[in-house]
Write an enzyme that holds these catalytic residues in place. Structure first.
Site, mmCIF file in Angstrom:
data_model
loop_
_atom_site.group_PDB
_atom_site.id
_atom_site.type_symbol
_atom_site.label_atom_id
_atom_site.label_comp_id
_atom_site.label_asym_id
_atom_site.label_seq_id
_atom_site.Cartn_x
_atom_site.Cartn_y
_atom_site.Cartn_z
ATOM 1 N N GLU A 126 0.847 -1.207 0.000
ATOM 2 C CA GLU A 126 0.000 0.000 0.000
ATOM 3 C C GLU A 126 0.875 1.248 0.000
ATOM 4 O O GLU A 126 2.090 1.169 0.152
ATOM 5 C CB GLU A 126 -0.874 0.038 1.269
ATOM 6 N N ARG A 142 -7.626 0.486 12.538
ATOM 7 C CA ARG A 142 -6.305 0.946 12.105
ATOM 8 C C ARG A 142 -6.499 1.992 11.020
ATOM 9 O O ARG A 142 -7.535 2.049 10.369
ATOM 10 C CB ARG A 142 -5.457 -0.215 11.573
ATOM 11 N N ASN A 153 -5.833 3.563 7.377
ATOM 12 C CA ASN A 153 -5.629 2.987 6.055
ATOM 13 C C ASN A 153 -5.036 4.071 5.151
ATOM 14 O O ASN A 153 -4.057 4.692 5.524
ATOM 15 C CB ASN A 153 -6.959 2.388 5.564
ATOM 16 N N ASP A 211 -10.001 1.147 -4.527
ATOM 17 C CA ASP A 211 -9.038 1.221 -3.414
ATOM 18 C C ASP A 211 -8.313 2.569 -3.470
ATOM 19 O O ASP A 211 -8.960 3.612 -3.473
ATOM 20 C CB ASP A 211 -8.123 -0.016 -3.483
HETATM 21 C C1 BGC Z 1 -7.300 -2.206 2.820
HETATM 22 C C2 BGC Z 1 -7.668 -3.669 2.884
HETATM 23 C C3 BGC Z 1 -8.965 -3.892 2.155
HETATM 24 C C4 BGC Z 1 -8.853 -3.349 0.759
HETATM 25 C C5 BGC Z 1 -10.077 -3.509 -0.089
HETATM 26 C C6 BGC Z 1 -7.258 -1.785 1.406
HETATM 27 O O1 BGC Z 1 -6.935 -0.429 1.322
HETATM 28 O O2 BGC Z 1 -6.059 -1.967 3.450
HETATM 29 O O3 BGC Z 1 -7.744 -4.077 4.218
HETATM 30 O O4 BGC Z 1 -9.277 -5.271 2.132
HETATM 31 O O5 BGC Z 1 -8.506 -1.981 0.799
HETATM 32 O O6 BGC Z 1 -11.152 -2.775 0.345
HETATM 33 CA CA CA Z 2 -5.699 1.492 0.042
#
Ligand code: BGC
Ligand code: CA
Length: 282
Positions: free
Chosen positions: A18, A100, A102, A197
């Site tokens: 990520e 957490r 993201n 995402d």
């Molecule tokens: C998150 C994951 C999630 C994925 C899809 C990512 O940004 O870190 O935990 O499964 O997105 O939604």
């Molecule tokens: Ca992400």
């Protein structure tokens, strides 16, 4: 067909790669592997280095004064890559251990927006926060499920935002003076069973969104119309960011799952160039 000029970079496969972030001063790419608690760097000379952040890290931005700022599990931390030293800037949700941080990104004024999600993906358990340059943390949007990609239109009058289970990219009116958002509406629905995402806005104001479960990155025009799709040989594509000396390289992170290159870090030259990532100015 897999996208032309797509190359897999010679770095370890990630469980959940990520947060790609290009550092123009170093000519280096940073990214994170969330469950591994690691921050990675691929330097201009090809050297790979990584640091143990001690907790999950969801996003990385540069700090204008030097070093990095991490959106980590419990809040915002600085990391000095020269020494590996970590320091807490501000807690986000110290009373919610199920969550957490993201994805996240900075606006041009250097405010760091990053959101949370429940580790078990409980709907609505997350919040989008804004870390001000004074290190104050303010909630800007509640009831978020999987807070993901954030970016701005070229004039910063709009902020793009992905809460993944909505299956689309939303857009807010953005007040760049105060860092406040309003008037949420759908910008684009991604369709095809994919989950949106991370995202990156390019120099033409188009929005590139990584498609989890979609084995692709798609580019939408400022009008929300699909313009281009890059196929990636990993199903779970998590995030993308422009970098390279001319900002013409798109770096793409992926996660474990189906696909022959699951967890790999990719680079490609999609045509349009990107914009330099805004640093945190606090
Ligand atoms: C998150 C994951 C999630 C994925 C899809 C990512 O940004 O870190 O935990 O499964 O997105 O939604
Ligand atoms: Ca992400």
């Amino acid at each position: 067909m897999v996208s032309p000029q797509l190359s897999q970079l010679p770095v370890p496969l990630a469980a959940l790669g990520e947060g790609p972030c290009w550092d123009p001063a170093e000519g280096a790419l940073y990214w994170t592997d969330i469950p591994a608690h690691r921050v990675h760097r691929l330097a201009a000379d090809g050297t790979h280095t990584s640091w143990d952040a001690g907790q999950p890290v969801g996003a990385i931005v540069l700090r204008a004064g030097g070093g990095l700022v991490l959106a980590a599990k419990d809040g915002f931390w600085t990391l000095d890559p020269a020494t590996g030293e970590l320091a807490l800037l501000a807690h986000a949700e110290p009373d919610v251990p199920e969550n957490r941080m993201n994805d996240g990104a900075c606006d041009r004024a250097g405010r760091f927006f990053a959101g949370t999600m429940a580790e078990d993906e409980s709907p609505g358990a997350g919040t989008l926060y804004r870390l001000g340059t004074d290190h104050e943390v303010a909630p800007v949007l509640g009831g978020v499920s999987i807070s993901n990609g954030i970016g701005w239109s070229l004039d910063e009058s709009r902020m793009y935002y992905v809460d993944s289970p909505t299956l689309g990219i939303d857009v807010f009116d953005y007040d760049a003076g105060s860092g406040t958002i309003g008037n949420r509406r759908v910008f684009a629905a991604v369709g095809g069973g994919a989950i949106p995402d991370g995202l990156a806005v390019d120099a033409d104001g188009c929005v590139w969104v990584a498609l989890w479960g979609g084995a692709a990155v798609s580019r939408y025009g400022p009008d929300g119309r699909l313009r281009q799709t890059l196929e990636i040989p990993a199903d779970n594509v998590t995030c993308c960011a422009f970098g390279g000396p001319d900002l013409g390289t798109l770096y793409i992170t992926t996660a474990a799952g189906p696909g022959r290159c699951a967890g790999a870090l990719f680079a490609c030259r999609p045509g349009p160039a990107g914009l330099p990532a805004n640093p945190f100015r606090g």
